[in-house]
Scaffold this active site. Structure first.
Site, PDB file in Angstrom:
ATOM      1  N   GLU A 132      -4.652   8.132   6.862  1.00 29.19           N
ATOM      2  CA  GLU A 132      -5.383   8.763   5.761  1.00 29.19           C
ATOM      3  C   GLU A 132      -6.521   9.575   6.326  1.00 29.19           C
ATOM      4  OE1 GLU A 132      -6.985   5.816   3.104  1.00 29.19           O
ATOM      5  OE2 GLU A 132      -5.058   5.455   2.165  1.00 29.19           O
ATOM      6  N   HIS A 189     -15.862  -2.634   6.416  1.00 27.39           N
ATOM      7  CA  HIS A 189     -14.914  -2.445   5.300  1.00 27.39           C
ATOM      8  C   HIS A 189     -14.789  -3.660   4.395  1.00 27.39           C
ATOM      9  CE1 HIS A 189     -14.020   1.132   7.475  1.00 27.39           C
ATOM     10  NE2 HIS A 189     -13.397   0.503   8.443  1.00 27.39           N
ATOM     11  N   ARG A 240      -4.297  -9.155  -8.075  1.00 25.10           N
ATOM     12  CA  ARG A 240      -4.830 -10.516  -8.197  1.00 25.10           C
ATOM     13  C   ARG A 240      -6.213 -10.451  -8.816  1.00 25.10           C
ATOM     14  NH1 ARG A 240      -8.711  -9.696  -4.333  1.00 25.10           N
ATOM     15  NH2 ARG A 240      -8.046  -8.459  -2.544  1.00 25.10           N
ATOM     16  N   LYS A 261       0.809  -1.217   0.000  1.00 20.95           N
ATOM     17  CA  LYS A 261       0.000   0.000   0.000  1.00 20.95           C
ATOM     18  C   LYS A 261       0.848   1.275   0.000  1.00 20.95           C
ATOM     19  CE  LYS A 261      -3.867  -2.125   2.363  1.00 20.95           C
ATOM     20  NZ  LYS A 261      -5.266  -1.715   2.379  1.00 20.95           N
TER      21      LYS A 261
HETATM   22  P1  ADP Z   1      -8.265  -3.419   2.513  1.00 20.40           P
HETATM   23  O1  ADP Z   1      -7.028  -3.603   1.701  1.00 20.40           O
HETATM   24  O2  ADP Z   1      -8.125  -3.934   3.900  1.00 20.40           O
HETATM   25  O3  ADP Z   1      -9.491  -3.909   1.803  1.00 20.40           O
HETATM   26  P2  ADP Z   1      -8.738  -0.666   1.706  1.00 20.40           P
HETATM   27  O4  ADP Z   1      -7.725   0.381   1.874  1.00 20.40           O
HETATM   28  O5  ADP Z   1      -8.945  -1.219   0.337  1.00 20.40           O
HETATM   29  O6  ADP Z   1      -8.440  -1.846   2.722  1.00 20.40           O
HETATM   30  O7  ADP Z   1     -10.132  -0.126   2.231  1.00 20.40           O
HETATM   31  C1  ADP Z   1     -11.257  -0.940   2.398  1.00 20.40           C
HETATM   32  C2  ADP Z   1     -12.480  -0.074   2.649  1.00 20.40           C
HETATM   33  O8  ADP Z   1     -12.298   0.730   3.826  1.00 20.40           O
HETATM   34  C3  ADP Z   1     -12.789   0.933   1.548  1.00 20.40           C
HETATM   35  O9  ADP Z   1     -13.531   0.385   0.499  1.00 20.40           O
HETATM   36  C4  ADP Z   1     -13.562   1.998   2.316  1.00 20.40           C
HETATM   37  O10 ADP Z   1     -14.894   1.607   2.530  1.00 20.40           O
HETATM   38  C5  ADP Z   1     -12.856   2.032   3.657  1.00 20.40           C
HETATM   39  N1  ADP Z   1     -11.789   3.048   3.649  1.00 20.40           N
HETATM   40  C6  ADP Z   1     -10.474   2.846   3.466  1.00 20.40           C
HETATM   41  N2  ADP Z   1      -9.794   4.014   3.518  1.00 20.40           N
HETATM   42  C7  ADP Z   1     -10.710   4.972   3.717  1.00 20.40           C
HETATM   43  C8  ADP Z   1     -10.650   6.396   3.869  1.00 20.40           C
HETATM   44  N3  ADP Z   1      -9.492   7.057   3.806  1.00 20.40           N
HETATM   45  N4  ADP Z   1     -11.809   7.065   4.061  1.00 20.40           N
HETATM   46  C9  ADP Z   1     -12.990   6.410   4.119  1.00 20.40           C
HETATM   47  N5  ADP Z   1     -13.107   5.090   4.014  1.00 20.40           N
HETATM   48  C10 ADP Z   1     -11.994   4.363   3.816  1.00 20.40           C
END
Ligand code: ADP
Length: 499
Positions: free
Chosen positions: A206, A241, A297, A122
């Site tokens: 973030e 999430h 993936r 990430k």
């Molecule tokens: P993972 O890799 O664990 O799936 P992600 O970074 O892809 O994590 O985030 C998964 C979900 O978490 C996103 O789809 C969103 O719903 C929420 N999320 C992640 N970062 C943020 C953010 N900065 N603000 C709001 N929601 C977030």
């Protein structure tokens, strides 16, 4: 120089459940034999019955089987496979695994270890995104992991702030910090959890976007590394999430946004020298989009893309790994109609989603046009507590979104799963919700409208009587005589039908 094409005659699958079945089907169509690398408990599954060969690589705990790099490689080599498909989850985004597979003389069906390292991580990915000029959520991805420094950065970003494990995934290892009063405690606990769950305490921060939509682009790099996108999916319906319902294409994008986001997705994938199937995830808020991460993936929700574009992403992955898949520049892909996927979890929706395990009784997925089922278990198989509770995916296609929603509700009502509870009643309520129907839901949709467990429907007297009689028959006893058996004896307590 012409690229060498290598033909696989046997592919090993380092995965389980419905995705293993999906890979076996693609291999069968290509005339390729399969080797299922499975744990001791997964012998009661469709993939086990369907694979050409099966190799037990260890006991149920994932660390001793599905996450054991050497056991997977030894299993594949011993069974005479030339390649390994990792599916999703488990080792699919593990660069060390991809590297070890190639070192062992096998082909990893996925991007190179180098691409996984630069895009799948990430923090690295955000560095690359900056170079590509992609918009990022404001945040801090620095090396200074001292709690005091992270608090200062959180103040600078402005609350609410989300703290994430750098090596995290699957919606785990994330915490929402709403104010400075709770910052120290939450950052420390995020670091501890990151260490125990992902083997590294590194976190990043973030800005929390509180009315965002999750929109992602399917990208695909062919055998020469030429990347195109296969349009978008909307995955805003999430619980903690984690995605529950996905659709293609998103109901929220204008043509202009779709073009810009698609270009951004291809730009970062090209910079990361991407080959094969991947997904670039964005958050969209107030008309602005921000890169979230790249998943290196195949994605759980890939079928909705396949449905609207008429492609087979798994076959394309295999052909790319063989060195023979090339994008046809004259072929203009245009999404057709609308597709929705629902993830079916073995859990009790009336008790807040607690996992539900046990022997599967009668299972029936109602056939019909525009309906597709991806499932890993049949009647008589056991759902164990060891793995992810997702047991199936229901996918529908129809000419437009309202009809696809209508079809999905009908299909879920007609689906039968006895033996374990499932989230089907919960999905039906979500699909019928005004905000979902309008397509305006954000990632906070579930926490806003479905925070409490849904109410178990009352049985009518006729249903109670049928249930009581069924229970007597199940126990091999005499027929029930008139009176209704107490609810505690009801087979509906353990044998449940998704209505
Ligand atoms: P993972 O890799 O664990 O799936 P992600 O970074 O892809 O994590 O985030 C998964 C979900 O978490 C996103 O789809 C969103 O719903 C929420 N999320 C992640 N970062 C943020 C953010 N900065 N603000 C709001 N929601 C977030």
């Amino acid at each position: 120089m012409a690229k060498l094409i290598k033909k696989f005659s046997r592919i090993a699958i380092a995965n389980r459940g419905e995705v293993a079945v999906r890979i076996i089907k693609a291999c069968e169509e290509l005339g390729i034999e399969t080797v299922l690398l499975h744990s001791e408990v997964d012998i009661n599954s469709r993939a086990y019955r369907m694979a050409t060969k099966t190799v037990c690589i260890g006991p149920a705990p994932t660390a001793e089987s599905y996450l054991n790099i050497q056991a997977n490689i030894d299993g594949a080599l011993g069974a005479g496979a030339q390649a390994i498909h990792p599916g999703f989850g488990f080792l699919s985004e593990n660069a060390d695994f991809a590297e070890a597979v190639e070192k062992a003389g096998l082909t990893f069906i996925g991007p190179s270890a180098e691409a996984i390292r630069s895009l799948g991580d990430k923090v690295h990915c955000k560095e690359l995104a900056k170079k590509a000029g992609l918009p990022l959520v404001p945040g801090y991805q620095g090396e200074n992991q001292a709690v005091n420094n992270l608090i200062q950065e959180a103040e600078r970003i402005g609350y609410p702030v989300i703290v994430k494990a750098a090596a995290g995934g699957g919606g785990r290892g994330m915490k929402l910090i709403k104010s400075s009063a709770e910052a120290a405690e939450l950052i420390e606990s995020a670091q501890r959890e990151a260490q125990s769950a992902f083997g590294s305490p590194k976190v990043f921060l973030e800005k929390y976007l509180d009315r965002a939509k999750h929109i992602e682009f399917q990208i695909f790099g062919d055998s020469t590394g030429h990347v195109v996108h296969f349009f978008d999916r909307e995955c805003s319906v999430q619980r903690r999430h984690q995605k529950i319902i996905e659709e293609a294409t998103s109901p929220s994008l204008t043509d202009e946004l779709r073009r810009k986001m698609g270009e951004a997705a291809c730009a970062i994938a090209t910079l990361g020298k991407y080959k094969g199937a991947g997904t670039v995830e964005f958050l969209l808020q107030d008309g602005e989009f921000y890169l979230l991460e790249v998943n290196t993936r195949l994605q759980v929700e890939h079928p909705v893309t396949e449905e609207v574009l008429g492609v087979d992403l798994v076959k394309m992955q295999i052909l790319t790994a063989q060195g023979e898949f090339l994008h046809d520049p004259t072929h203009v892909r245009i999404p057709r109609g609308h597709s929705i996927e629902c993830r079916i979890y073995a859990e009790n929706p009336f008790m807040g989603g607690v996992p539900s395990t046990g022997l599967l009784g009668h299972v029936e997925w109602p056939e019909g046009p525009g309906r597709r089922y991806e499932y890993g278990f049949d009647s008589g198989d056991t759902i164990t507590p060891f793995y992810d509770p997702m047991i199936a995916k229901v996918i529908v296609w129809d000419e437009n979104r309202p009809r696809a929603i209508q079809k999905m509700i009908r299909v879920l009502k007609d689906s039968v799963v006895f033996g374990v509870h499932t989230n089907i009643p919960y999905l039906i309520e979500i699909l019928s919700h005004k905000e979902f129907v309008m397509g305006t839901m954000t990632t906070r949709f579930i926490e806003t409208y479905f925070a409490d467990p849904i109410k178990e429907p009352e049985m009518t007297d006729v249903e109670k009587k049928i249930a009581a009689e069924a229970m007597v028959q199940l126990r091999g006893g005499a027929k029930a005589t008139g009176g209704v058996t107490p609810v505690t004896n009801s087979p509906w307590a353990s044998f449940w039908r998704g209505i």
